[in-house]
Design a protein around this motif. Structure first.
Motif, PDB file in Angstrom:
ATOM      1  N   MET A 298       2.932 -55.859  39.164  1.00 13.52           N
ATOM      2  CA  MET A 298       3.695 -54.657  38.919  1.00 13.52           C
ATOM      3  C   MET A 298       3.297 -53.545  39.885  1.00 13.52           C
ATOM      4  SD  MET A 298       4.175 -52.792  35.247  1.00 13.52           S
ATOM      5  CE  MET A 298       5.698 -53.354  34.549  1.00 13.52           C
ATOM      6  N   ALA A 299       2.380 -53.793  40.784  1.00 16.23           N
ATOM      7  CA  ALA A 299       1.920 -52.777  41.719  1.00 16.23           C
ATOM      8  C   ALA A 299       3.050 -52.332  42.638  1.00 16.23           C
ATOM      9  CB  ALA A 299       0.768 -53.330  42.545  1.00 16.23           C
TER      10      ALA A 299
ATOM     11  N   THR B  45       5.684 -50.780  42.136  1.00 16.71           N
ATOM     12  CA  THR B  45       7.039 -50.920  41.625  1.00 16.71           C
ATOM     13  C   THR B  45       7.517 -49.563  41.153  1.00 16.71           C
ATOM     14  OG1 THR B  45       6.371 -51.395  39.361  1.00 16.71           O
ATOM     15  CG2 THR B  45       6.574 -53.282  40.853  1.00 16.71           C
TER      16      THR B  45
ATOM     17  N   LYS C 291       3.388 -49.406  33.220  1.00 17.77           N
ATOM     18  CA  LYS C 291       3.190 -49.726  31.800  1.00 17.77           C
ATOM     19  C   LYS C 291       2.006 -48.909  31.284  1.00 17.77           C
ATOM     20  CE  LYS C 291       3.290 -54.043  30.530  1.00 17.77           C
ATOM     21  NZ  LYS C 291       2.863 -55.437  30.253  1.00 17.77           N
TER      22      LYS C 291
ATOM     23  N   GLU D  85       3.124 -50.863  24.056  1.00 18.79           N
ATOM     24  CA  GLU D  85       3.375 -50.765  25.498  1.00 18.79           C
ATOM     25  C   GLU D  85       4.640 -49.962  25.773  1.00 18.79           C
ATOM     26  OE1 GLU D  85       3.533 -54.806  26.890  1.00 18.79           O
ATOM     27  OE2 GLU D  85       1.395 -55.124  26.518  1.00 18.79           O
TER      28      GLU D  85
ATOM     29  N   THR E 287      -9.655 -51.493  44.268  1.00 18.59           N
ATOM     30  CA  THR E 287      -9.013 -52.622  43.595  1.00 18.59           C
ATOM     31  C   THR E 287      -9.038 -52.447  42.090  1.00 18.59           C
ATOM     32  OG1 THR E 287     -11.111 -53.798  43.627  1.00 18.59           O
ATOM     33  CG2 THR E 287      -9.585 -54.239  45.451  1.00 18.59           C
TER      34      THR E 287
ATOM     35  N   THR F  60      -7.633 -52.199  38.359  1.00 21.44           N
ATOM     36  CA  THR F  60      -6.562 -52.894  37.650  1.00 21.44           C
ATOM     37  C   THR F  60      -5.316 -52.025  37.593  1.00 21.44           C
ATOM     38  OG1 THR F  60      -8.186 -54.044  36.305  1.00 21.44           O
ATOM     39  CG2 THR F  60      -5.934 -53.997  35.465  1.00 21.44           C
ATOM     40  N   GLU F  61      -5.508 -50.728  37.355  1.00 24.01           N
ATOM     41  CA  GLU F  61      -4.380 -49.810  37.270  1.00 24.01           C
ATOM     42  C   GLU F  61      -3.560 -49.826  38.557  1.00 24.01           C
ATOM     43  OE1 GLU F  61      -7.557 -48.915  36.611  1.00 24.01           O
ATOM     44  OE2 GLU F  61      -7.545 -48.349  34.504  1.00 24.01           O
TER      45      GLU F  61
ATOM     46  N   SER G  41      -3.556 -52.233  40.975  1.00 20.18           N
ATOM     47  CA  SER G  41      -2.996 -53.534  41.324  1.00 20.18           C
ATOM     48  C   SER G  41      -1.910 -54.009  40.356  1.00 20.18           C
ATOM     49  CB  SER G  41      -4.109 -54.586  41.403  1.00 20.18           C
ATOM     50  OG  SER G  41      -4.718 -54.755  40.144  1.00 20.18           O
ATOM     51  N   GLN G  42      -2.002 -53.633  39.080  1.00 17.85           N
ATOM     52  CA  GLN G  42      -1.039 -54.136  38.105  1.00 17.85           C
ATOM     53  C   GLN G  42      -0.051 -53.088  37.610  1.00 17.85           C
ATOM     54  OE1 GLN G  42      -3.159 -56.046  34.935  1.00 17.85           O
ATOM     55  NE2 GLN G  42      -4.077 -57.569  36.277  1.00 17.85           N
TER      56      GLN G  42
ATOM     57  N   GLU H  30      -0.585 -50.879  35.371  1.00 21.83           N
ATOM     58  CA  GLU H  30      -0.743 -50.904  33.917  1.00 21.83           C
ATOM     59  C   GLU H  30      -1.973 -50.078  33.558  1.00 21.83           C
ATOM     60  OE1 GLU H  30      -0.318 -54.778  31.926  1.00 21.83           O
ATOM     61  OE2 GLU H  30      -2.324 -54.386  31.125  1.00 21.83           O
TER      62      GLU H  30
END
Length: 101
Positions: free
Chosen positions: A1-2, A4, A8, A16, A39, A41-42, A44-45, A47
């Motif tokens: 989802m990065a 985009t 989320k 969610e 890197t 998580t927020e 890269s994803q 979220e």
């Protein structure tokens, strides 16, 4: 989802919310999390979990993100009121402070 157009946001109860990235970055905290180097998580994803923010508070905060996005630089002069229930004001204030909105 990065990278985009959607992000989320996840409340303390696990609810969610998938929202427009432009609305999410109204919050300087979220903007930093999504655009920060590294890197995470927020980043890269796309979220972000908020273990301290309830679903009700996160939902109202997201409504404010869209409100601010819509009415920033409003040329019409009249700014409609953003209604907040008095019993919910303190919790929203703490979330707004954390999210830097």
């Amino acid at each position: 989802m990065a990278d985009t157009e959607y992000v989320k946001l996840i409340s303390a109860e696990g609810h969610e919310f998938i929202i427009d990235r432009n609305a999410a970055v109204v919050s300087n905290t979220i903007k930093s999390m999504l655009q920060g180097a590294g890197t995470y998580t927020e980043t890269s994803q796309g979220e972000i979990r908020f273990p301290e923010i309830t679903t009700r508070t996160l939902e109202k905060t997201i409504q404010y993100f869209y409100y601010k996005l819509k009415y920033t630089n409003n040329k019409e002069g009249h700014l409609p009121e953003f209604k907040i229930e008095p019993e919910h004001a303190l919790e929203l204030l703490m979330a707004a402070n954390y999210l830097d909105t």
